[in-house]
Design an enzyme around this catalytic site. Sequence first.
Site, PDB file in Angstrom:
ATOM      1  N   GLY A 259       7.664  22.100 -14.642  1.00 25.75           N
ATOM      2  CA  GLY A 259       8.286  20.921 -14.052  1.00 25.75           C
ATOM      3  C   GLY A 259       7.874  19.613 -14.687  1.00 25.75           C
ATOM      4  N   GLU A 301       3.901  26.736 -17.262  1.00 19.68           N
ATOM      5  CA  GLU A 301       5.239  27.190 -17.647  1.00 19.68           C
ATOM      6  C   GLU A 301       6.164  26.021 -17.989  1.00 19.68           C
ATOM      7  OE1 GLU A 301       6.351  29.311 -14.156  1.00 19.68           O
ATOM      8  OE2 GLU A 301       5.073  31.038 -14.586  1.00 19.68           O
ATOM      9  N   PRO A 302       5.944  25.333 -19.097  1.00 14.59           N
ATOM     10  CA  PRO A 302       6.864  24.247 -19.482  1.00 14.59           C
ATOM     11  C   PRO A 302       8.167  24.798 -20.039  1.00 14.59           C
ATOM     12  CG  PRO A 302       5.253  24.583 -21.208  1.00 14.59           C
ATOM     13  CD  PRO A 302       4.866  25.514 -20.087  1.00 14.59           C
ATOM     14  N   ARG A 304      11.663  22.426 -19.864  1.00 13.82           N
ATOM     15  CA  ARG A 304      12.342  21.195 -20.211  1.00 13.82           C
ATOM     16  C   ARG A 304      11.534  20.384 -21.229  1.00 13.82           C
ATOM     17  NH1 ARG A 304      15.291  18.281 -16.341  1.00 13.82           N
ATOM     18  NH2 ARG A 304      14.210  19.532 -14.775  1.00 13.82           N
ATOM     19  N   ARG A 340      24.597  18.799 -14.985  1.00 15.36           N
ATOM     20  CA  ARG A 340      23.478  18.114 -14.348  1.00 15.36           C
ATOM     21  C   ARG A 340      23.849  16.765 -13.724  1.00 15.36           C
ATOM     22  NH1 ARG A 340      19.513  16.526 -17.131  1.00 15.36           N
ATOM     23  NH2 ARG A 340      17.950  16.857 -15.513  1.00 15.36           N
ATOM     24  N   CYS A 371      39.035  18.855 -14.381  1.00 15.92           N
ATOM     25  CA  CYS A 371      39.848  18.399 -13.248  1.00 15.92           C
ATOM     26  C   CYS A 371      38.992  18.149 -12.014  1.00 15.92           C
ATOM     27  CB  CYS A 371      40.931  19.429 -12.953  1.00 15.92           C
ATOM     28  SG  CYS A 371      42.091  19.657 -14.309  1.00 15.92           S
TER      29      CYS A 371
END
Length: 444
Positions: A259, A301-302, A304, A340, A371
């Site tokens: 995170g 646990e990286p 991103r 996102r 759309c």
Amino acid sequence: MTITALSATPADARELSIWPASMTPLPQGGLAVGGVPLTEIADRFDTPAYVLDEGEVRGRCRTYRDAFPDADVLYAAKAFLSRAMVRWVLEEGLGLDVCSAGELELAVTSGFPPHRIVLHGNAKSPRDLEAALRLGVGRIVIDSPSEIARIAAAVGPDGRQKVMVRVVPGVSAGGHDKIRTGTDDQKFGLSLTDGGAQHAVTRILGQPQLELTGLHCHIGSQITDVKPYLVALRRMVGLMARIRDAHGVVLPELDMGGGHGIAYRPGEPALDLTALARRLRAELIEGCAAARLTVPRLLIEPGRAVVGPAGVALYRVLAVKHTGEKVFVAVDGGMSDNPRPALYGVRYAPRLIGRTSAAGPRTTTVVGRHCEAGDVLAADVHLPGDIRPGDLLAVPVAGAYQLSMASGYNLVGRPAVVAVHEGTARLLVRRETLQDYRSRDIGV
């Protein structure tokens, strides 16, 4: 290839600080990443396209290894996974964290050692568990009470599987409510406050097929402050001490999840990795000493923070529409390749590349081709006032949670992924085509 670079002004330097370190300004408004002009990639591979800087990925893996020399660093595959990514992570000495049989099988068939893989998931399917046991995954993180008996039964009377327990430590952290996972009001893990985690530990210790190696927690995503991690760590050490006192078992591992927050726009904060590593280690040693515990091996646990800043998304402008005071710039991608903004309201900093403009900046909203009124890629950003169809936009910090969350909406097809490194571009993942949709649809 010879590239003539330009020196960046201080203003440009600030704007370009969120780009890969290999980024080089070029004449006529061009940019190169990994020694390859982005306009060349757009011409060669078409748009939309995702550009991944191999050197940036590898460098960030090494930064984590240097910051956490005594820990196991596991790349979180959910951020982005491909065969090439598997190889880069393996060669740089990281482990892997996966969430499905699909991620697991792609990793193992790409040569990743299964014993260095951890399987997560709040609702693991029978296929997930079958693949994990068949392939010999290193750890399975138990996320609910029902998984204990299911995994033990699947292992069989003569087998043994290493497991961890995902604990909810009661810490709220993260960039948005939808990515805060450390409190009791969401779907992940077993509660520390109501005794669920302790009860799960007792049950696991009673299963001879299961070897409990440690505890796991993940408090959220896009966290830019060290303090929540320290609070969570104290609570996890406290639980480990209570497990020791109740069962006489000293757990050898503590996984503090990931995170780690990154900057998506110039001036935004990012997590200080050096400070995190130093303070986590100090807090762990101090807490274990106070509790008279052997210091467990730390896991992180990286995801991103490894791949996000290494990616650049390229879009071609299809239309420019002036509606009252608003200017909408519509591009050839959108929420099917990057959901996102629609999910979390995240904001990006797109940039015109491939030509210079003398026009002053104008506040615009970059929208996708789908759309949905919510198909917005970048709201209220400054682009040249003469932006027009055919222009090329580049969006930095596009490596994580874009293609990995992509969909088949409107049958547009997912973009290609192109790796750049030392002046060479190569295709990693081909563009999804209409033929792909036709071949999957077998009904009449």
